[in-house]
Write a protein that holds these residues in place. Structure first.
Motif, mmCIF file in Angstrom:
data_model
loop_
_atom_site.group_PDB
_atom_site.id
_atom_site.type_symbol
_atom_site.label_atom_id
_atom_site.label_comp_id
_atom_site.label_asym_id
_atom_site.label_seq_id
_atom_site.Cartn_x
_atom_site.Cartn_y
_atom_site.Cartn_z
ATOM 1 N N THR A 58 27.577 33.871 -72.970
ATOM 2 C CA THR A 58 28.703 33.896 -72.033
ATOM 3 C C THR A 58 28.452 32.947 -70.869
ATOM 4 O O THR A 58 29.347 32.211 -70.437
ATOM 5 N N SER A 59 27.236 32.949 -70.361
ATOM 6 C CA SER A 59 26.883 32.076 -69.240
ATOM 7 C C SER A 59 27.044 30.603 -69.616
ATOM 8 O O SER A 59 27.628 29.815 -68.859
ATOM 9 N N ILE A 60 26.545 30.233 -70.788
ATOM 10 C CA ILE A 60 26.637 28.837 -71.233
ATOM 11 C C ILE A 60 28.087 28.452 -71.509
ATOM 12 O O ILE A 60 28.554 27.372 -71.115
ATOM 13 N N TYR A 61 28.807 29.336 -72.180
ATOM 14 C CA TYR A 61 30.201 29.054 -72.549
ATOM 15 C C TYR A 61 31.066 28.863 -71.308
ATOM 16 O O TYR A 61 31.840 27.904 -71.209
ATOM 17 N N LEU A 62 30.917 29.765 -70.344
ATOM 18 C CA LEU A 62 31.685 29.634 -69.109
ATOM 19 C C LEU A 62 31.318 28.355 -68.365
ATOM 20 O O LEU A 62 32.180 27.683 -67.789
ATOM 21 N N ASP A 63 30.044 28.012 -68.396
ATOM 22 C CA ASP A 63 29.576 26.830 -67.674
ATOM 23 C C ASP A 63 30.232 25.558 -68.201
ATOM 24 O O ASP A 63 30.724 24.731 -67.423
ATOM 25 N N ILE A 64 30.268 25.400 -69.521
ATOM 26 C CA ILE A 64 30.845 24.166 -70.060
ATOM 27 C C ILE A 64 32.364 24.146 -69.899
ATOM 28 O O ILE A 64 32.958 23.078 -69.684
ATOM 29 N N LEU A 65 32.995 25.315 -69.961
ATOM 30 C CA LEU A 65 34.441 25.355 -69.750
ATOM 31 C C LEU A 65 34.782 25.058 -68.295
ATOM 32 O O LEU A 65 35.768 24.368 -68.002
ATOM 33 N N GLN A 66 33.957 25.565 -67.377
ATOM 34 C CA GLN A 66 34.183 25.295 -65.958
ATOM 35 C C GLN A 66 33.993 23.809 -65.656
ATOM 36 O O GLN A 66 34.767 23.208 -64.901
ATOM 37 N N LYS A 67 32.961 23.216 -66.232
ATOM 38 C CA LYS A 67 32.714 21.794 -65.996
ATOM 39 C C LYS A 67 33.867 20.945 -66.520
ATOM 40 O O LYS A 67 34.240 19.941 -65.915
#
Length: 206
Positions: A58-67
């Motif tokens: 979840t942390s990685i997925y949110l990070d790339i979507l936010q970027k």
């Protein structure tokens, strides 16, 4: 570090792979599955789960979507909107520049759709469980909510960093789910909801 060097189709492929992994772990960690496993183990032991894997994913997925959907680059500088060939190597011809801009806009649109859908799904599942908590004294439900709270908090904190224009566009969908979490028994979830209201909703006030 390497995300910005990838092409749009490669980024979309990574998003899809991560989402597939998340869906698998989330299914294994679903409220119903966790409750079912609790019936077969002592009360003091947590049920078998993939919560750590789901939280990391979840942390990685949110990070790339936010970027991908953010108005700011990695240095905190605002990215100017595309205007014709602006921001594109001037040695490229107009057709190539237009193609790059099209792929960038398509990527942002796909990332926004995935981001909103993912956040909404997590919030809906959490709010539905919270509603059932108020209707029963079953301790298993309280325990499941406690086990899944780090993932819910991670999503809420991620929404604090969400592009405010995206948050505003989808506020009508988010707001009812967030309101239902205000009365959550988990203090960390309530605190994360408060932070989200302060960071996103306050900016919408006149």
């Amino acid at each position: 570090k390497y995300w910005g060097k990838l092409k749009a189709p490669q980024k979309i492929a990574i998003m899809d792979i991560l989402l597939s992994l998340l869906e698998f772990s989330a299914s294994y960690n679903s409220y119903s599955n966790l409750r079912m496993r609790m019936h077969h183990i002592p009360a003091e032991r947590p049920p078998l789960n993939l919560l750590r894997q789901e939280l990391a994913g979840t942390s990685i997925y949110l990070d790339i979507l936010q970027k991908t959907t953010s108005r700011f680059n990695g240095n905190g500088e605002e990215i100017p909107k595309s205007n014709g060939s602006q921001g594109v190597d001037t040695t490229l011809d107009d057709n190539t520049s237009s193609c790059i801009t099209h792929f960038d806009e398509k990527l942002v649109g796909i990332a926004e759709e995935k981001l909103v859908s993912f956040c909404e799904q997590v919030l809906r599942e959490a709010s539905d469980l919270q509603s059932s908590v108020g209707e029963t004294t079953n301790m298993h439900i309280h325990r499941v909510l406690e086990l899944r709270s780090p993932i819910i908090v991670k999503v809420l904190k991620g929404m604090c960093l969400m592009n405010n224009q995206i948050f505003r566009r989808h506020l009508r969908d988010f707001y009812p789910l967030l309101v239902r979490l205000i009365c959550c028994d988990q203090m960390d979830i309530r605190g994360a909801v408060g932070d989200l209201f302060r960071m996103q909703l306050k900016a919408l006030l006149p």
